[in-house]
Design a protein around this motif. Structure first.
Motif, PDB file in Angstrom:
ATOM      1  N   ILE A 263       0.824  -1.209   0.000  1.00 13.58           N
ATOM      2  CA  ILE A 263       0.000   0.000   0.000  1.00 13.58           C
ATOM      3  C   ILE A 263       0.860   1.261   0.000  1.00 13.58           C
ATOM      4  CG2 ILE A 263      -1.791   1.272   1.252  1.00 13.58           C
ATOM      5  CD1 ILE A 263      -2.534  -1.551   2.486  1.00 13.58           C
ATOM      6  N   ILE A 264       1.620   1.456   1.059  1.00 11.44           N
ATOM      7  CA  ILE A 264       2.432   2.662   1.153  1.00 11.44           C
ATOM      8  C   ILE A 264       3.602   2.612   0.167  1.00 11.44           C
ATOM      9  CG2 ILE A 264       3.789   4.124   2.710  1.00 11.44           C
ATOM     10  CD1 ILE A 264       2.120   2.989   5.014  1.00 11.44           C
ATOM     11  N   GLY A 265       4.086   1.406  -0.101  1.00  9.81           N
ATOM     12  CA  GLY A 265       5.162   1.248  -1.079  1.00  9.81           C
ATOM     13  C   GLY A 265       4.653   0.961  -2.477  1.00  9.81           C
ATOM     14  N   PHE A 266       3.462   1.468  -2.789  1.00  6.74           N
ATOM     15  CA  PHE A 266       2.840   1.174  -4.090  1.00  6.74           C
ATOM     16  C   PHE A 266       3.717   1.589  -5.267  1.00  6.74           C
ATOM     17  CE2 PHE A 266       0.288   2.601  -7.732  1.00  6.74           C
ATOM     18  CZ  PHE A 266      -0.326   1.402  -8.073  1.00  6.74           C
ATOM     19  N   MET A 267       4.464   2.686  -5.130  1.00  7.35           N
ATOM     20  CA  MET A 267       5.294   3.150  -6.244  1.00  7.35           C
ATOM     21  C   MET A 267       6.449   2.188  -6.499  1.00  7.35           C
ATOM     22  SD  MET A 267       3.259   5.482  -6.767  1.00  7.35           S
ATOM     23  CE  MET A 267       3.905   6.033  -8.331  1.00  7.35           C
ATOM     24  N   PHE A 268       6.896   1.490  -5.462  1.00 11.04           N
ATOM     25  CA  PHE A 268       7.879   0.425  -5.658  1.00 11.04           C
ATOM     26  C   PHE A 268       7.242  -0.728  -6.425  1.00 11.04           C
ATOM     27  CE2 PHE A 268       9.616   1.903  -1.337  1.00 11.04           C
ATOM     28  CZ  PHE A 268      10.524   2.773  -1.931  1.00 11.04           C
ATOM     29  N   VAL A 269       6.025  -1.077  -6.002  1.00  8.75           N
ATOM     30  CA  VAL A 269       5.291  -2.163  -6.653  1.00  8.75           C
ATOM     31  C   VAL A 269       5.062  -1.833  -8.126  1.00  8.75           C
ATOM     32  CG1 VAL A 269       3.146  -3.486  -6.683  1.00  8.75           C
ATOM     33  CG2 VAL A 269       4.161  -2.811  -4.492  1.00  8.75           C
ATOM     34  N   LEU A 270       4.715  -0.585  -8.398  1.00  8.32           N
ATOM     35  CA  LEU A 270       4.469  -0.151  -9.770  1.00  8.32           C
ATOM     36  C   LEU A 270       5.691  -0.378 -10.654  1.00  8.32           C
ATOM     37  CD1 LEU A 270       2.659   1.270 -11.866  1.00  8.32           C
ATOM     38  CD2 LEU A 270       3.550   3.454 -11.010  1.00  8.32           C
ATOM     39  N   SER A 271       6.870  -0.097 -10.119  1.00  4.58           N
ATOM     40  CA  SER A 271       8.100  -0.298 -10.884  1.00  4.58           C
ATOM     41  C   SER A 271       8.251  -1.764 -11.273  1.00  4.58           C
ATOM     42  CB  SER A 271       9.316   0.147 -10.066  1.00  4.58           C
ATOM     43  OG  SER A 271       9.281   1.529  -9.815  1.00  4.58           O
ATOM     44  N   ALA A 272       8.065  -2.644 -10.302  1.00  2.00           N
ATOM     45  CA  ALA A 272       8.244  -4.074 -10.555  1.00  2.00           C
ATOM     46  C   ALA A 272       7.174  -4.615 -11.499  1.00  2.00           C
ATOM     47  CB  ALA A 272       8.219  -4.840  -9.236  1.00  2.00           C
ATOM     48  N   VAL A 273       5.920  -4.251 -11.244  1.00  3.31           N
ATOM     49  CA  VAL A 273       4.820  -4.759 -12.060  1.00  3.31           C
ATOM     50  C   VAL A 273       4.941  -4.274 -13.503  1.00  3.31           C
ATOM     51  CG1 VAL A 273       2.323  -4.656 -12.435  1.00  3.31           C
ATOM     52  CG2 VAL A 273       3.232  -5.033 -10.136  1.00  3.31           C
ATOM     53  N   SER A 274       5.349  -3.025 -13.709  1.00  6.18           N
ATOM     54  CA  SER A 274       5.486  -2.496 -15.069  1.00  6.18           C
ATOM     55  C   SER A 274       6.556  -3.251 -15.847  1.00  6.18           C
ATOM     56  CB  SER A 274       5.812  -1.000 -15.037  1.00  6.18           C
ATOM     57  OG  SER A 274       7.066  -0.743 -14.433  1.00  6.18           O
ATOM     58  N   VAL A 275       7.632  -3.645 -15.177  1.00 13.74           N
ATOM     59  CA  VAL A 275       8.684  -4.418 -15.832  1.00 13.74           C
ATOM     60  C   VAL A 275       8.189  -5.820 -16.173  1.00 13.74           C
ATOM     61  CG1 VAL A 275      10.947  -5.498 -15.517  1.00 13.74           C
ATOM     62  CG2 VAL A 275      10.594  -3.129 -14.820  1.00 13.74           C
ATOM     63  N   ILE A 276       7.514  -6.456 -15.225  1.00 14.88           N
ATOM     64  CA  ILE A 276       6.993  -7.813 -15.443  1.00 14.88           C
ATOM     65  C   ILE A 276       6.003  -7.836 -16.610  1.00 14.88           C
ATOM     66  CG2 ILE A 276       5.602  -9.667 -14.439  1.00 14.88           C
ATOM     67  CD1 ILE A 276       6.815  -8.860 -11.709  1.00 14.88           C
ATOM     68  N   LEU A 277       5.063  -6.881 -16.605  1.00 14.27           N
ATOM     69  CA  LEU A 277       4.073  -6.814 -17.681  1.00 14.27           C
ATOM     70  C   LEU A 277       4.731  -6.554 -19.033  1.00 14.27           C
ATOM     71  CD1 LEU A 277       1.195  -4.752 -15.999  1.00 14.27           C
ATOM     72  CD2 LEU A 277       1.236  -7.199 -16.489  1.00 14.27           C
ATOM     73  N   GLN A 278       5.713  -5.667 -19.029  1.00 10.59           N
ATOM     74  CA  GLN A 278       6.414  -5.335 -20.271  1.00 10.59           C
ATOM     75  C   GLN A 278       7.105  -6.570 -20.862  1.00 10.59           C
ATOM     76  OE1 GLN A 278       6.262  -2.658 -22.081  1.00 10.59           O
ATOM     77  NE2 GLN A 278       8.234  -1.641 -22.356  1.00 10.59           N
ATOM     78  N   VAL A 279       7.796  -7.309 -20.018  1.00  4.26           N
ATOM     79  CA  VAL A 279       8.534  -8.490 -20.478  1.00  4.26           C
ATOM     80  C   VAL A 279       7.582  -9.568 -20.974  1.00  4.26           C
ATOM     81  CG1 VAL A 279      10.026 -10.392 -19.737  1.00  4.26           C
ATOM     82  CG2 VAL A 279      10.539  -8.045 -19.022  1.00  4.26           C
ATOM     83  N   LEU A 280       6.550  -9.864 -20.185  1.00 10.10           N
ATOM     84  CA  LEU A 280       5.602 -10.916 -20.567  1.00 10.10           C
ATOM     85  C   LEU A 280       4.863 -10.575 -21.855  1.00 10.10           C
ATOM     86  CD1 LEU A 280       4.077 -11.882 -17.088  1.00 10.10           C
ATOM     87  CD2 LEU A 280       5.799 -13.124 -18.410  1.00 10.10           C
ATOM     88  N   TYR A 281       4.423  -9.319 -21.958  1.00 10.72           N
ATOM     89  CA  TYR A 281       3.666  -8.904 -23.136  1.00 10.72           C
ATOM     90  C   TYR A 281       4.555  -8.917 -24.378  1.00 10.72           C
ATOM     91  CZ  TYR A 281       0.291  -6.258 -25.938  1.00 10.72           C
ATOM     92  OH  TYR A 281      -0.613  -5.862 -26.907  1.00 10.72           O
ATOM     93  N   TYR A 282       5.809  -8.495 -24.227  1.00 12.68           N
ATOM     94  CA  TYR A 282       6.723  -8.460 -25.378  1.00 12.68           C
ATOM     95  C   TYR A 282       7.049  -9.875 -25.862  1.00 12.68           C
ATOM     96  CZ  TYR A 282      10.661  -7.365 -28.374  1.00 12.68           C
ATOM     97  OH  TYR A 282      11.503  -7.252 -29.459  1.00 12.68           O
ATOM     98  N   LYS A 283       7.236 -10.791 -24.924  1.00 13.11           N
ATOM     99  CA  LYS A 283       7.535 -12.169 -25.308  1.00 13.11           C
ATOM    100  C   LYS A 283       6.364 -12.805 -26.059  1.00 13.11           C
ATOM    101  CE  LYS A 283      11.012 -13.450 -21.862  1.00 13.11           C
ATOM    102  NZ  LYS A 283      11.354 -14.363 -20.745  1.00 13.11           N
ATOM    103  N   ARG A 284       5.167 -12.362 -25.706  1.00 15.42           N
ATOM    104  CA  ARG A 284       3.980 -12.962 -26.323  1.00 15.42           C
ATOM    105  C   ARG A 284       3.622 -12.307 -27.652  1.00 15.42           C
ATOM    106  NH1 ARG A 284      -0.273 -16.079 -24.661  1.00 15.42           N
ATOM    107  NH2 ARG A 284      -2.303 -15.691 -25.636  1.00 15.42           N
ATOM    108  N   THR A 285       3.799 -10.993 -27.752  1.00 15.26           N
ATOM    109  CA  THR A 285       3.312 -10.260 -28.939  1.00 15.26           C
ATOM    110  C   THR A 285       4.403  -9.544 -29.720  1.00 15.26           C
ATOM    111  OG1 THR A 285       2.939  -8.196 -27.726  1.00 15.26           O
ATOM    112  CG2 THR A 285       1.159  -9.831 -27.687  1.00 15.26           C
ATOM    113  N   LYS A 286       5.628  -9.452 -29.149  1.00 17.93           N
ATOM    114  CA  LYS A 286       6.718  -8.669 -29.735  1.00 17.93           C
ATOM    115  C   LYS A 286       6.374  -7.176 -29.785  1.00 17.93           C
ATOM    116  CE  LYS A 286       9.131 -12.324 -30.239  1.00 17.93           C
ATOM    117  NZ  LYS A 286      10.247 -12.579 -29.266  1.00 17.93           N
ATOM    118  N   LYS A 287       5.417  -6.784 -28.956  1.00 20.35           N
ATOM    119  CA  LYS A 287       5.054  -5.372 -28.818  1.00 20.35           C
ATOM    120  C   LYS A 287       5.227  -4.954 -27.360  1.00 20.35           C
ATOM    121  CE  LYS A 287       1.630  -5.547 -32.560  1.00 20.35           C
ATOM    122  NZ  LYS A 287       0.203  -5.357 -32.931  1.00 20.35           N
ATOM    123  N   ARG A 288       5.223  -3.639 -27.143  1.00 23.73           N
ATOM    124  CA  ARG A 288       5.434  -3.121 -25.797  1.00 23.73           C
ATOM    125  C   ARG A 288       4.194  -2.405 -25.268  1.00 23.73           C
ATOM    126  NH1 ARG A 288      10.413  -2.797 -28.304  1.00 23.73           N
ATOM    127  NH2 ARG A 288      12.179  -3.576 -27.054  1.00 23.73           N
TER     128      ARG A 288
END
Length: 331
Positions: A263-288
């Motif tokens: 909750i309070i560290g949400f901006m830390f979580v956002l950093s990690a989640v954005s990287v995870i989503l970016q990697v997974l989505y790129y591997k699946r679609t070759k898009k960002r």
């Protein structure tokens, strides 16, 4: 006592910072900037390993103020230093061999897992701590039993690497961490006061010792930010970011406030989640999904000024803390 610890570490850190910056420049301990982060080209060669500015003073001052049985706070400082050493080795290899890759990923993970497991087993077996954690916004607890061990390991690894990913702009990881540490110190003190009639005196003392670390580190971080806000005169490096993530997660696991990290560290979580989503989505679609991950770099590529991004992240963290505290106090 907490205020005094804060002021002393602030003073010590702000005194040693200029000397460390000068020393780092002399040894050419400069940051190698990734060539695909064009906005940061001008930062090439800025001294790094600045985490030493807040790690060492925090440890020394905290030791001076600790009282009673020191097992829990000493373990916390050892883990704090341990994650700092992992980061230091990573930074040193990058500088020594003039490359962006320091320790190999599996090496960093192994070291981190070992430290996390030590903390997890300690918590489970310690009579003062046990397996209970607070539910956010309430004084109520839930008991995880033996599952506290994998839970703590996950929390420590996730938080440590999330803070590390957030360290991408001048003052970003340090600024958000400063608000986070103050927030956890205040919330844990309130919970301690709420439960104090039914708690062992030794437990109260140990939690107060953890709060000394939080306030000492906050003072040292504030001093560091004087030299780290844009334009940064020194970067914390992995030395600082891994240490911050490590000590944040360990203290929250020790005092039962680990769920507040999300909750309070949400901006830390956002950093990690954005990287995870970016990697997974790129591997699946070759898009960002994002122009660049972590998310703060996406905002940069969208044309937002670095200082504005840092300000927004800090303000959001502050608002999340105020909201959490008010909800907690209202129950």
């Amino acid at each position: 006592m907490n205020l005094l610890a804060f002021l002393i570490t602030f003073t010590v850190s702000i005194i040693i910072a200029p000397f460390l910056i000068k020393f780092a420049k002399k040894l050419k301990f400069g940051q190698n900037i990734l060539n695909y982060v064009a906005e940061h080209a001008s930062k090439q060669g800025t001294p790094t390993m600045g985490g030493i500015i807040f790690i060492i003073p925090t440890i020394i001052v905290s030791l001076f103020f600790f009282k009673s049985n020191l097992t829990i706070p000493i373990l916390t400082l050892v883990i704090f230093l341990g994650y700092g050493v992992i980061g230091f080795l990573d930074d040193f290899i990058k500088i020594k061999f003039k490359r962006n890759l320091g320790l190999l990923p599996y090496q960093k993970i192994i070291f981190q897992v070992v430290l996390a497991v030590i903390v997890a087993v300690f918590i489970y077996k310690n009579n003062l701590l046990g397996s209970e954690i607070y539910l956010p916004f309430t004084p109520n607890k839930i008991n995880l039993g033996v599952f506290i061990i994998p839970f703590v390991v996950f929390v420590i690894l996730a938080t440590t690497n999330s803070v590390n990913l957030t360290d991408g702009l001048d003052g970003l990881a340090g600024g958000v961490s400063l608000v986070f540490f103050v927030a956890i110190a205040i919330i844990s003190q309130f919970l301690l006061s709420f439960y104090s009639p039914s708690l062992q005196g030794e437990y109260i003392t140990q939690m107060q010792n953890l709060n000394i670390i939080l306030w000492s580190l906050s003072g040292a971080l504030l001093a560091f930010l004087v030299f780290n806000f844009y334009p940064a005169k020194i970067f914390m490096g992995d030395t600082g970011s891994l240490a911050l993530g490590g000590v944040a997660s360990v203290i929250c696991c020790l005092n039962g406030t680990s769920l507040y990290i999300v909750i309070i560290g949400f901006m830390f979580v956002l950093s990690a989640v954005s990287v995870i989503l970016q990697v997974l989505y790129y591997k699946r679609t070759k898009k960002r999904i994002f122009l660049m991950a972590p998310f703060h770099h996406h905002l940069q590529h969208k044309g937002m000024y670095e200082t504005k991004i840092v300000f927004i992240y800090i303000v959001i963290t502050l608002l999340l803390f105020i909201t959490s505290y008010l909800l907690l106090r209202g129950l």
